[in-house]
Design a protein around this motif. Sequence first.
Motif, PDB file in Angstrom:
ATOM      1  N   GLY A  36      39.240  23.764  74.666  1.00 43.64           N
ATOM      2  CA  GLY A  36      37.831  23.981  74.320  1.00 43.64           C
ATOM      3  C   GLY A  36      37.703  25.120  73.338  1.00 43.64           C
ATOM      4  N   LYS A  37      36.650  25.048  72.516  1.00 41.24           N
ATOM      5  CA  LYS A  37      36.461  26.093  71.494  1.00 41.24           C
ATOM      6  C   LYS A  37      35.727  27.297  72.071  1.00 41.24           C
ATOM      7  CE  LYS A  37      36.368  23.137  67.413  1.00 41.24           C
ATOM      8  NZ  LYS A  37      36.267  21.795  68.007  1.00 41.24           N
ATOM      9  N   THR A  38      35.004  27.106  73.156  1.00 39.84           N
ATOM     10  CA  THR A  38      34.247  28.215  73.738  1.00 39.84           C
ATOM     11  C   THR A  38      34.623  28.351  75.215  1.00 39.84           C
ATOM     12  OG1 THR A  38      32.480  26.754  74.467  1.00 39.84           O
ATOM     13  CG2 THR A  38      32.266  27.675  72.248  1.00 39.84           C
ATOM     14  N   PRO A  39      34.368  29.547  75.785  1.00 41.00           N
ATOM     15  CA  PRO A  39      34.647  29.716  77.224  1.00 41.00           C
ATOM     16  C   PRO A  39      33.902  28.677  78.066  1.00 41.00           C
ATOM     17  CG  PRO A  39      34.280  31.840  76.212  1.00 41.00           C
ATOM     18  CD  PRO A  39      33.989  30.817  75.149  1.00 41.00           C
ATOM     19  N   LEU A  40      32.687  28.335  77.647  1.00 45.50           N
ATOM     20  CA  LEU A  40      31.920  27.368  78.441  1.00 45.50           C
ATOM     21  C   LEU A  40      32.589  25.991  78.430  1.00 45.50           C
ATOM     22  CD1 LEU A  40      29.428  26.737  80.129  1.00 45.50           C
ATOM     23  CD2 LEU A  40      28.180  26.241  78.020  1.00 45.50           C
ATOM     24  N   GLU A  41      33.100  25.591  77.270  1.00 50.06           N
ATOM     25  CA  GLU A  41      33.779  24.289  77.195  1.00 50.06           C
ATOM     26  C   GLU A  41      34.994  24.267  78.112  1.00 50.06           C
ATOM     27  OE1 GLU A  41      35.093  22.419  73.438  1.00 50.06           O
ATOM     28  OE2 GLU A  41      33.288  23.281  72.561  1.00 50.06           O
ATOM     29  N   VAL A  42      35.764  25.385  78.089  1.00 44.97           N
ATOM     30  CA  VAL A  42      36.960  25.454  78.932  1.00 44.97           C
ATOM     31  C   VAL A  42      36.554  25.454  80.407  1.00 44.97           C
ATOM     32  CG1 VAL A  42      38.946  26.895  79.554  1.00 44.97           C
ATOM     33  CG2 VAL A  42      38.338  26.568  77.149  1.00 44.97           C
ATOM     34  N   GLU A  43      35.510  26.215  80.721  1.00 42.06           N
ATOM     35  CA  GLU A  43      35.022  26.280  82.114  1.00 42.06           C
ATOM     36  C   GLU A  43      34.670  24.874  82.620  1.00 42.06           C
ATOM     37  OE1 GLU A  43      31.602  28.894  82.725  1.00 42.06           O
ATOM     38  OE2 GLU A  43      30.880  27.519  84.258  1.00 42.06           O
ATOM     39  N   LEU A  44      33.870  24.152  81.851  1.00 41.68           N
ATOM     40  CA  LEU A  44      33.426  22.833  82.300  1.00 41.68           C
ATOM     41  C   LEU A  44      34.593  21.859  82.360  1.00 41.68           C
ATOM     42  CD1 LEU A  44      30.009  22.605  80.385  1.00 41.68           C
ATOM     43  CD2 LEU A  44      30.436  23.378  82.720  1.00 41.68           C
ATOM     44  N   GLY A  45      35.529  22.017  81.394  1.00 37.48           N
ATOM     45  CA  GLY A  45      36.711  21.144  81.387  1.00 37.48           C
ATOM     46  C   GLY A  45      37.563  21.371  82.629  1.00 37.48           C
ATOM     47  N   LEU A  46      37.772  22.640  82.979  1.00 34.96           N
ATOM     48  CA  LEU A  46      38.601  22.941  84.159  1.00 34.96           C
ATOM     49  C   LEU A  46      37.922  22.446  85.429  1.00 34.96           C
ATOM     50  CD1 LEU A  46      39.855  26.526  83.209  1.00 34.96           C
ATOM     51  CD2 LEU A  46      41.255  24.470  83.438  1.00 34.96           C
ATOM     52  N   GLU A  47      36.607  22.670  85.503  1.00 34.58           N
ATOM     53  CA  GLU A  47      35.878  22.218  86.702  1.00 34.58           C
ATOM     54  C   GLU A  47      35.990  20.698  86.871  1.00 34.58           C
ATOM     55  OE1 GLU A  47      32.396  25.580  87.213  1.00 34.58           O
ATOM     56  OE2 GLU A  47      31.855  23.575  86.562  1.00 34.58           O
ATOM     57  N   LYS A  48      36.076  20.022  85.734  1.00 31.78           N
ATOM     58  CA  LYS A  48      36.125  18.556  85.787  1.00 31.78           C
ATOM     59  C   LYS A  48      37.489  18.049  86.285  1.00 31.78           C
ATOM     60  CE  LYS A  48      35.126  14.964  82.508  1.00 31.78           C
ATOM     61  NZ  LYS A  48      34.961  14.803  81.067  1.00 31.78           N
ATOM     62  N   VAL A  49      38.566  18.740  85.879  1.00 29.81           N
ATOM     63  CA  VAL A  49      39.890  18.174  86.184  1.00 29.81           C
ATOM     64  C   VAL A  49      40.557  18.746  87.434  1.00 29.81           C
ATOM     65  CG1 VAL A  49      40.332  17.553  83.772  1.00 29.81           C
ATOM     66  CG2 VAL A  49      41.142  19.772  84.624  1.00 29.81           C
ATOM     67  N   ILE A  50      40.156  19.946  87.851  1.00 27.72           N
ATOM     68  CA  ILE A  50      40.862  20.546  89.001  1.00 27.72           C
ATOM     69  C   ILE A  50      40.319  19.969  90.303  1.00 27.72           C
ATOM     70  CG2 ILE A  50      41.372  22.713  90.213  1.00 27.72           C
ATOM     71  CD1 ILE A  50      41.071  24.153  87.513  1.00 27.72           C
ATOM     72  N   PRO A  51      41.202  19.442  91.142  1.00 28.58           N
ATOM     73  CA  PRO A  51      40.727  18.876  92.406  1.00 28.58           C
ATOM     74  C   PRO A  51      40.015  19.940  93.245  1.00 28.58           C
ATOM     75  CG  PRO A  51      43.027  18.301  92.022  1.00 28.58           C
ATOM     76  CD  PRO A  51      42.653  19.296  90.975  1.00 28.58           C
ATOM     77  N   SER A  52      38.973  19.514  93.926  1.00 29.34           N
ATOM     78  CA  SER A  52      38.112  20.431  94.666  1.00 29.34           C
ATOM     79  C   SER A  52      38.893  21.308  95.647  1.00 29.34           C
ATOM     80  CB  SER A  52      37.054  19.584  95.366  1.00 29.34           C
ATOM     81  OG  SER A  52      36.611  20.190  96.499  1.00 29.34           O
ATOM     82  N   GLU A  53      39.933  20.757  96.260  1.00 29.39           N
ATOM     83  CA  GLU A  53      40.681  21.543  97.257  1.00 29.39           C
ATOM     84  C   GLU A  53      41.345  22.791  96.649  1.00 29.39           C
ATOM     85  OE1 GLU A  53      43.121  17.964  97.134  1.00 29.39           O
ATOM     86  OE2 GLU A  53      44.755  19.221  97.888  1.00 29.39           O
ATOM     87  N   PHE A  54      41.501  22.809  95.318  1.00 32.32           N
ATOM     88  CA  PHE A  54      42.132  23.975  94.676  1.00 32.32           C
ATOM     89  C   PHE A  54      41.111  24.903  94.014  1.00 32.32           C
ATOM     90  CE2 PHE A  54      45.499  20.655  94.298  1.00 32.32           C
ATOM     91  CZ  PHE A  54      46.428  21.232  95.143  1.00 32.32           C
ATOM     92  N   MET A  55      39.845  24.489  93.975  1.00 30.00           N
ATOM     93  CA  MET A  55      38.870  25.220  93.158  1.00 30.00           C
ATOM     94  C   MET A  55      38.561  26.634  93.649  1.00 30.00           C
ATOM     95  SD  MET A  55      37.862  24.256  90.242  1.00 30.00           S
ATOM     96  CE  MET A  55      36.337  25.150  89.974  1.00 30.00           C
ATOM     97  N   LEU A  56      38.657  26.863  94.943  1.00 30.03           N
ATOM     98  CA  LEU A  56      38.318  28.204  95.441  1.00 30.03           C
ATOM     99  C   LEU A  56      39.221  29.266  94.816  1.00 30.03           C
ATOM    100  CD1 LEU A  56      36.598  29.937  97.303  1.00 30.03           C
ATOM    101  CD2 LEU A  56      38.274  29.550  99.116  1.00 30.03           C
ATOM    102  N   HIS A  57      40.511  28.927  94.679  1.00 32.44           N
ATOM    103  CA  HIS A  57      41.464  29.916  94.163  1.00 32.44           C
ATOM    104  C   HIS A  57      41.892  29.675  92.715  1.00 32.44           C
ATOM    105  CE1 HIS A  57      41.626  31.748  97.996  1.00 32.44           C
ATOM    106  NE2 HIS A  57      42.292  30.782  98.604  1.00 32.44           N
ATOM    107  N   ALA A  58      41.439  28.552  92.140  1.00 33.88           N
ATOM    108  CA  ALA A  58      41.945  28.172  90.803  1.00 33.88           C
ATOM    109  C   ALA A  58      41.720  29.281  89.774  1.00 33.88           C
ATOM    110  CB  ALA A  58      41.276  26.885  90.346  1.00 33.88           C
ATOM    111  N   HIS A  59      40.557  29.917  89.852  1.00 37.52           N
ATOM    112  CA  HIS A  59      40.223  30.976  88.898  1.00 37.52           C
ATOM    113  C   HIS A  59      41.274  32.100  88.943  1.00 37.52           C
ATOM    114  CE1 HIS A  59      37.835  34.918  89.023  1.00 37.52           C
ATOM    115  NE2 HIS A  59      38.047  34.694  87.772  1.00 37.52           N
ATOM    116  N   HIS A  60      41.645  32.514  90.146  1.00 37.53           N
ATOM    117  CA  HIS A  60      42.631  33.587  90.243  1.00 37.53           C
ATOM    118  C   HIS A  60      44.038  33.139  89.857  1.00 37.53           C
ATOM    119  CE1 HIS A  60      39.702  35.877  92.881  1.00 37.53           C
ATOM    120  NE2 HIS A  60      39.862  36.529  91.767  1.00 37.53           N
ATOM    121  N   TRP A  61      44.399  31.916  90.238  1.00 34.29           N
ATOM    122  CA  TRP A  61      45.740  31.450  89.840  1.00 34.29           C
ATOM    123  C   TRP A  61      45.862  31.441  88.330  1.00 34.29           C
ATOM    124  CZ3 TRP A  61      44.901  27.201  93.927  1.00 34.29           C
ATOM    125  CH2 TRP A  61      45.464  27.586  95.146  1.00 34.29           C
ATOM    126  N   LEU A  62      44.821  30.978  87.651  1.00 32.99           N
ATOM    127  CA  LEU A  62      44.893  30.886  86.184  1.00 32.99           C
ATOM    128  C   LEU A  62      44.853  32.263  85.531  1.00 32.99           C
ATOM    129  CD1 LEU A  62      42.712  27.704  85.533  1.00 32.99           C
ATOM    130  CD2 LEU A  62      45.198  27.898  85.534  1.00 32.99           C
TER     131      LEU A  62
END
Length: 255
Positions: A198-224
């Motif tokens: 993505g060209k902007t942080p928002l694009e990357v944010e929405l892209g990650l939210e779309k592809v990361i399975p929900s079971e990993f979302m709580l910690h995904a931000h910190h892992w990345l």
Amino acid sequence: MAKITRNPAPRKAAVPKKKAKAAAAKRKPAKKAVPAKPSLKAPRPWTPAEIREAFSRFQQANPEPRGELEHVNPFTLLVAVVLSAQATDAGVNKATRALFEIADTPQKMLDLGEERLREYIKTIGLYRTKAKNVIALSAKLLSDFGGEVPRTRAEIESLPGAGRKTANVVLNMAFGEHTMAVDTHVFRVGNRTGLAPGKTPLEVELGLEKVIPSEFMLHAHHWLILHGRYTCLARKPRCEVCLINDLCRWPEKTV
Ligand code: SF4
């Protein structure tokens, strides 16, 4: 008998050879422009199985990742995030350790006052503006939200000095929401790996939210974030020790 033509077509005047050549060249269809470099093929998108595999590896290596901004409650987390804009977590922690001992609620922050607050945080970049914002957000928390940090994105973003990233961090760390705060590290990792270009942080944010399975979302931000901070470094990524080097799509990876 020879055929008689009553009105013979007038003969074309002879065109000098040079002029004829130039005219013909003009009429020639232009050659198709050949691009100087062949366009690079977009990397193959990750499959759901590959994404699951990557986050399973992050989870196995670090089941309970923690953010590095020190805080003792949602209010001090909010203040720490506001102070961390364009500053390192380590630098913010150094300043807030003493500050949060005496001002860990909006009321105590107001009692401290802007001038004394500036003294505590003067080692952090943009400290004058940040001190103003922290005092103003403390006042707003007291006047509009009963002294509590609100739980919705719109309310958090309405606080002085707090933007989308602040809201995402607070919603995730203080209230366990599946948000994805995109800082410089997450932005780089999302793009390099091909997980969520993505060209902007928002694009990357929405892209990650779309592809990361929900079971990993709580910690995904910190892992990345941790992956970007300690492995997928900006200048010299440590691909040789990277957990996901076989899955990463970066053409320049060094493995
Ligand atoms: S392989 Fe290299 S570029 Fe890809 S995620 Fe790992 S460290 Fe980053």
